[in-house]
Scaffold this motif. Sequence first.
Motif, PDB file in Angstrom:
ATOM      1  N   ILE B 269     -29.326 -33.223  -9.832  1.00 46.27           N
ATOM      2  CA  ILE B 269     -28.798 -34.448  -9.508  1.00 46.27           C
ATOM      3  C   ILE B 269     -29.374 -34.695  -8.118  1.00 46.27           C
ATOM      4  O   ILE B 269     -29.266 -33.789  -7.178  1.00 46.27           O
ATOM      5  CB  ILE B 269     -27.267 -34.262  -9.358  1.00 46.27           C
ATOM      6  CG1 ILE B 269     -26.889 -34.443 -10.654  1.00 46.27           C
ATOM      7  CG2 ILE B 269     -26.654 -35.562  -8.556  1.00 46.27           C
ATOM      8  CD1 ILE B 269     -25.351 -34.093 -10.487  1.00 46.27           C
ATOM      9  N   PHE B 271     -28.758 -37.455  -5.157  1.00 49.75           N
ATOM     10  CA  PHE B 271     -27.704 -38.055  -4.448  1.00 49.75           C
ATOM     11  C   PHE B 271     -28.212 -39.556  -3.884  1.00 49.75           C
ATOM     12  O   PHE B 271     -28.903 -39.618  -3.006  1.00 49.75           O
ATOM     13  CB  PHE B 271     -27.086 -37.340  -3.340  1.00 49.75           C
ATOM     14  CG  PHE B 271     -26.327 -36.092  -3.795  1.00 49.75           C
ATOM     15  CD1 PHE B 271     -26.820 -35.091  -3.852  1.00 49.75           C
ATOM     16  CD2 PHE B 271     -24.900 -36.244  -3.995  1.00 49.75           C
ATOM     17  CE1 PHE B 271     -26.284 -33.744  -4.338  1.00 49.75           C
ATOM     18  CE2 PHE B 271     -24.296 -35.098  -4.577  1.00 49.75           C
ATOM     19  CZ  PHE B 271     -25.056 -33.896  -4.519  1.00 49.75           C
ATOM     20  N   ASN B 272     -27.484 -40.476  -4.565  1.00 44.72           N
ATOM     21  CA  ASN B 272     -27.681 -41.660  -4.372  1.00 44.72           C
ATOM     22  C   ASN B 272     -26.537 -42.127  -2.845  1.00 44.72           C
ATOM     23  O   ASN B 272     -25.295 -42.232  -3.542  1.00 44.72           O
ATOM     24  CB  ASN B 272     -27.693 -42.811  -5.315  1.00 44.72           C
ATOM     25  CG  ASN B 272     -28.050 -44.213  -4.753  1.00 44.72           C
ATOM     26  OD1 ASN B 272     -28.254 -44.504  -3.661  1.00 44.72           O
ATOM     27  ND2 ASN B 272     -28.201 -44.950  -5.802  1.00 44.72           N
ATOM     28  N   LEU B 273     -26.743 -42.032  -1.802  1.00 44.78           N
ATOM     29  CA  LEU B 273     -26.103 -41.976  -0.499  1.00 44.78           C
ATOM     30  C   LEU B 273     -25.081 -43.042  -0.647  1.00 44.78           C
ATOM     31  O   LEU B 273     -23.888 -42.990  -0.481  1.00 44.78           O
ATOM     32  CB  LEU B 273     -26.733 -41.686   0.757  1.00 44.78           C
ATOM     33  CG  LEU B 273     -27.375 -40.221   0.783  1.00 44.78           C
ATOM     34  CD1 LEU B 273     -28.076 -40.391   2.265  1.00 44.78           C
ATOM     35  CD2 LEU B 273     -26.237 -39.331   0.525  1.00 44.78           C
ATOM     36  N   VAL B 276     -22.740 -43.545  -3.423  1.00 49.52           N
ATOM     37  CA  VAL B 276     -21.746 -42.597  -3.456  1.00 49.52           C
ATOM     38  C   VAL B 276     -20.752 -42.598  -2.604  1.00 49.52           C
ATOM     39  O   VAL B 276     -19.503 -41.958  -2.631  1.00 49.52           O
ATOM     40  CB  VAL B 276     -22.558 -41.080  -3.360  1.00 49.52           C
ATOM     41  CG1 VAL B 276     -21.527 -39.881  -3.019  1.00 49.52           C
ATOM     42  CG2 VAL B 276     -23.226 -41.046  -4.725  1.00 49.52           C
ATOM     43  N   GLU B 280     -17.060 -42.646  -3.252  1.00 48.40           N
ATOM     44  CA  GLU B 280     -16.308 -41.362  -2.998  1.00 48.40           C
ATOM     45  C   GLU B 280     -14.987 -41.888  -2.064  1.00 48.40           C
ATOM     46  O   GLU B 280     -14.065 -41.601  -2.307  1.00 48.40           O
ATOM     47  CB  GLU B 280     -17.064 -40.406  -2.374  1.00 48.40           C
ATOM     48  CG  GLU B 280     -17.788 -39.644  -3.176  1.00 48.40           C
ATOM     49  CD  GLU B 280     -17.205 -38.692  -4.311  1.00 48.40           C
ATOM     50  OE1 GLU B 280     -15.943 -38.335  -3.788  1.00 48.40           O
ATOM     51  OE2 GLU B 280     -17.565 -38.794  -5.228  1.00 48.40           O
ATOM     52  N   HIS B 315     -19.972 -36.028 -18.099  1.00 49.94           N
ATOM     53  CA  HIS B 315     -18.519 -36.478 -18.461  1.00 49.94           C
ATOM     54  C   HIS B 315     -17.911 -36.942 -17.254  1.00 49.94           C
ATOM     55  O   HIS B 315     -17.770 -36.263 -16.310  1.00 49.94           O
ATOM     56  CB  HIS B 315     -18.150 -34.949 -18.943  1.00 49.94           C
ATOM     57  CG  HIS B 315     -16.564 -35.328 -19.227  1.00 49.94           C
ATOM     58  ND1 HIS B 315     -15.857 -36.358 -19.805  1.00 49.94           N
ATOM     59  CD2 HIS B 315     -15.577 -34.522 -18.532  1.00 49.94           C
ATOM     60  CE1 HIS B 315     -14.741 -36.332 -19.962  1.00 49.94           C
ATOM     61  NE2 HIS B 315     -14.522 -35.231 -18.953  1.00 49.94           N
ATOM     62  N   PHE B 316     -17.351 -38.134 -17.795  1.00 56.53           N
ATOM     63  CA  PHE B 316     -16.928 -38.882 -16.574  1.00 56.53           C
ATOM     64  C   PHE B 316     -15.145 -38.884 -16.693  1.00 56.53           C
ATOM     65  O   PHE B 316     -14.761 -39.546 -17.541  1.00 56.53           O
ATOM     66  CB  PHE B 316     -17.561 -40.247 -16.553  1.00 56.53           C
ATOM     67  CG  PHE B 316     -16.732 -41.107 -15.281  1.00 56.53           C
ATOM     68  CD1 PHE B 316     -15.912 -41.978 -15.477  1.00 56.53           C
ATOM     69  CD2 PHE B 316     -16.977 -40.823 -14.097  1.00 56.53           C
ATOM     70  CE1 PHE B 316     -15.280 -42.598 -14.407  1.00 56.53           C
ATOM     71  CE2 PHE B 316     -16.593 -41.529 -12.895  1.00 56.53           C
ATOM     72  CZ  PHE B 316     -15.614 -42.310 -13.301  1.00 56.53           C
ATOM     73  N   HIS B 353     -25.226 -42.518 -11.783  1.00 57.89           N
ATOM     74  CA  HIS B 353     -24.191 -42.166 -11.035  1.00 57.89           C
ATOM     75  C   HIS B 353     -23.394 -43.249 -10.257  1.00 57.89           C
ATOM     76  O   HIS B 353     -22.225 -43.375 -10.272  1.00 57.89           O
ATOM     77  CB  HIS B 353     -24.532 -40.948 -10.379  1.00 57.89           C
ATOM     78  CG  HIS B 353     -24.570 -39.397 -10.963  1.00 57.89           C
ATOM     79  ND1 HIS B 353     -23.460 -39.055 -11.555  1.00 57.89           N
ATOM     80  CD2 HIS B 353     -25.578 -38.771 -11.156  1.00 57.89           C
ATOM     81  CE1 HIS B 353     -23.855 -38.094 -12.146  1.00 57.89           C
ATOM     82  NE2 HIS B 353     -25.252 -37.691 -11.814  1.00 57.89           N
ATOM     83  N   GLN B 356     -21.629 -45.640 -12.122  1.00 54.84           N
ATOM     84  CA  GLN B 356     -20.359 -44.945 -12.622  1.00 54.84           C
ATOM     85  C   GLN B 356     -19.359 -44.748 -11.484  1.00 54.84           C
ATOM     86  O   GLN B 356     -18.107 -45.083 -11.914  1.00 54.84           O
ATOM     87  CB  GLN B 356     -20.529 -43.426 -12.947  1.00 54.84           C
ATOM     88  CG  GLN B 356     -19.831 -42.997 -14.153  1.00 54.84           C
ATOM     89  CD  GLN B 356     -20.496 -41.613 -14.393  1.00 54.84           C
ATOM     90  OE1 GLN B 356     -20.823 -40.751 -13.677  1.00 54.84           O
ATOM     91  NE2 GLN B 356     -20.543 -41.252 -15.804  1.00 54.84           N
ATOM     92  N   LEU B 357     -19.665 -44.590 -10.517  1.00 53.09           N
ATOM     93  CA  LEU B 357     -18.880 -44.522  -9.345  1.00 53.09           C
ATOM     94  C   LEU B 357     -18.124 -45.847  -9.159  1.00 53.09           C
ATOM     95  O   LEU B 357     -17.088 -46.016  -8.799  1.00 53.09           O
ATOM     96  CB  LEU B 357     -19.418 -44.121  -8.156  1.00 53.09           C
ATOM     97  CG  LEU B 357     -19.773 -42.503  -8.110  1.00 53.09           C
ATOM     98  CD1 LEU B 357     -20.680 -41.912  -7.131  1.00 53.09           C
ATOM     99  CD2 LEU B 357     -18.266 -41.674  -7.968  1.00 53.09           C
ATOM    100  N   MET B 359     -17.867 -47.992 -11.205  1.00 53.80           N
ATOM    101  CA  MET B 359     -16.965 -48.511 -12.349  1.00 53.80           C
ATOM    102  C   MET B 359     -15.725 -47.782 -11.933  1.00 53.80           C
ATOM    103  O   MET B 359     -14.460 -48.327 -12.387  1.00 53.80           O
ATOM    104  CB  MET B 359     -17.442 -48.075 -13.649  1.00 53.80           C
ATOM    105  CG  MET B 359     -18.684 -48.775 -13.882  1.00 53.80           C
ATOM    106  SD  MET B 359     -18.353 -50.442 -14.042  1.00 53.80           S
ATOM    107  CE  MET B 359     -17.093 -50.436 -15.391  1.00 53.80           C
ATOM    108  N   GLU B 360     -15.652 -46.582 -11.430  1.00 61.73           N
ATOM    109  CA  GLU B 360     -14.564 -45.905 -11.276  1.00 61.73           C
ATOM    110  C   GLU B 360     -13.635 -46.700 -10.012  1.00 61.73           C
ATOM    111  O   GLU B 360     -12.321 -46.690 -10.312  1.00 61.73           O
ATOM    112  CB  GLU B 360     -14.964 -44.540 -10.466  1.00 61.73           C
ATOM    113  CG  GLU B 360     -13.785 -43.501 -10.451  1.00 61.73           C
ATOM    114  CD  GLU B 360     -14.092 -42.326  -9.697  1.00 61.73           C
ATOM    115  OE1 GLU B 360     -13.137 -41.627  -9.524  1.00 61.73           O
ATOM    116  OE2 GLU B 360     -15.229 -42.282  -9.423  1.00 61.73           O
TER     117      GLU B 360
END
Lengths: 165, 361
Positions: B269, B271-273, B276, B280, B315-316, B353, B356-357, B359-360
């Motif tokens: 992975i 990291f796409n800072l 993220v 986060e 897996h999300f 990612h 995804q984040l 979307m979260e």
Amino acid sequence: MNKYNPPRMNPSSLRSRFATRFLRSLSKINAKKPTASSSSPTEIFRRYRRIKVAADKSMAYSVRSRRTWSRAMLWKLRTRPCCRRSVKTSTIVRKTRHEKQNKNTTTTTGEDGVVFGVEADELRELVPGGEAMDLYNLLDETAHYIKCLTTQVQVMKKIADFYSP
Amino acid sequence: MELNAGTAGTGSHKTASERDEVAALESLQFTDEIRRLMSAPATDNASSFTALLELPAPQAVQLIHSPDSAKLIAAPAPAPNVDEFKGSFNFPFNSGLIERATRFSLFAGDGSINDNNKSNSPEPTSYNSSANLQKPVKSEPAETESYQPLVSDPTVENRSTKRKDREKVKGSTKKSKTGAKDSSDDAEKLPYVHVRARRGQATDSHSLAERARREKINARMKLLQELVPGCSKISGTALVLDEIINHVQSLQRQVEFLSMRLAAVNPRIDFNLDSVFTAESGSLMDSNFSGMVMPMMLPEVQLNGNRQQYPQQLHFDAFQQPVWGTEEVCNNYITPENSLLSYDSSGNSASLHSNQLKMEL
């Protein structure tokens, strides 16, 4: 799409500060690894050490020098790779002398020292910088240290869960 | 000196001479011995403590009731030396305690102690005395009192009765003393001592400062008890400290395991800072950290899984608790976003990612 706006957390809270710092250091650690040997156990172990140091360091930096334990941890981390870096021996000597003096005072706290003897020593070992503190400050530092540790665990768990199936 | 006290233990016929002699000797040695004895059994097996701690008050106080009156009345000569205290906890010490208690009670009123004792002993309900016990104990968290319920439980029942008796006596004395506002030392009877003095301790500035410090420490301990889960029902500072130590150790171990996990996970992975970070910070708010205390084995299981299953589907399940070590279950929870995220290529996963984040969020 539904606009799901979660309640924004305080951007200057300990958690966000630690998260940003830790992610930054994580990306740095990941950036410099060669993908060839990335799955070997030794490489993983090395990375594990670096990540652990990064986690502790980012936590300590998030707390700055407000707390004794963060200062002690930062100092410890700075002097850890002492073979690579040149550390001023004067600071080390001063610190140990200071710690010794404080240690003398802590042992003579009378009833407190007698009552909390065994556990206080164990706590001193656990909490960084705890050797040089009397019991009251030790408890204070322990409380803050526990709070920071829980934050650290939460953030790291989140990251680990997110990046791993 | 204690001979007279022993025979006259029934009523309030305590002479000043006995009190003087008792006070000088025992007040100095007594608390030290108590402390030594408290610290000694306190290092025993902690599990037995907590089991016994469930019924300290009613049980011990009931124990107090039955022997209490008997010991008061039929007390032989109480030995002033501490060796007897160390050796066997028998009657003489009890009456010595009662005697010392009544000595203090004389300042505020003779009947208080005896009323307490007499009222307690016939009463089948032990909760009155336990209330009497607990109130002064709680209000004045000197370490001796706080250690009483802790240490008295695992030791022999005799000891527990002795200690509880002394504590009860102490409590009653303290109640009477606070009214009198007198020093604990028999010699000093200054009327203008404004600090509530503990039993067996001097009132010079050193002790005052130490006492204030001890109260601060106990306040801190209470705070720590609230911080550490499962600590609030433990009484006694030694056990609480043990719990705190265990908690700190477990937290540190968790950090290590998590960093190990991250070390194993990271190779695939990037990291796409930016995303993220934002993700986060947002996700940290709304996620439930119910499973904070991870079992120690599971991260390692996950670790092994990570090493072997690099091409596994991402897996999300950040919204739900992570399913440890059951990747097959995880595969069932594939969201549309996850299906896009395949798998072994680290290049795609980063941007996905971040999506995804988001979307979260």
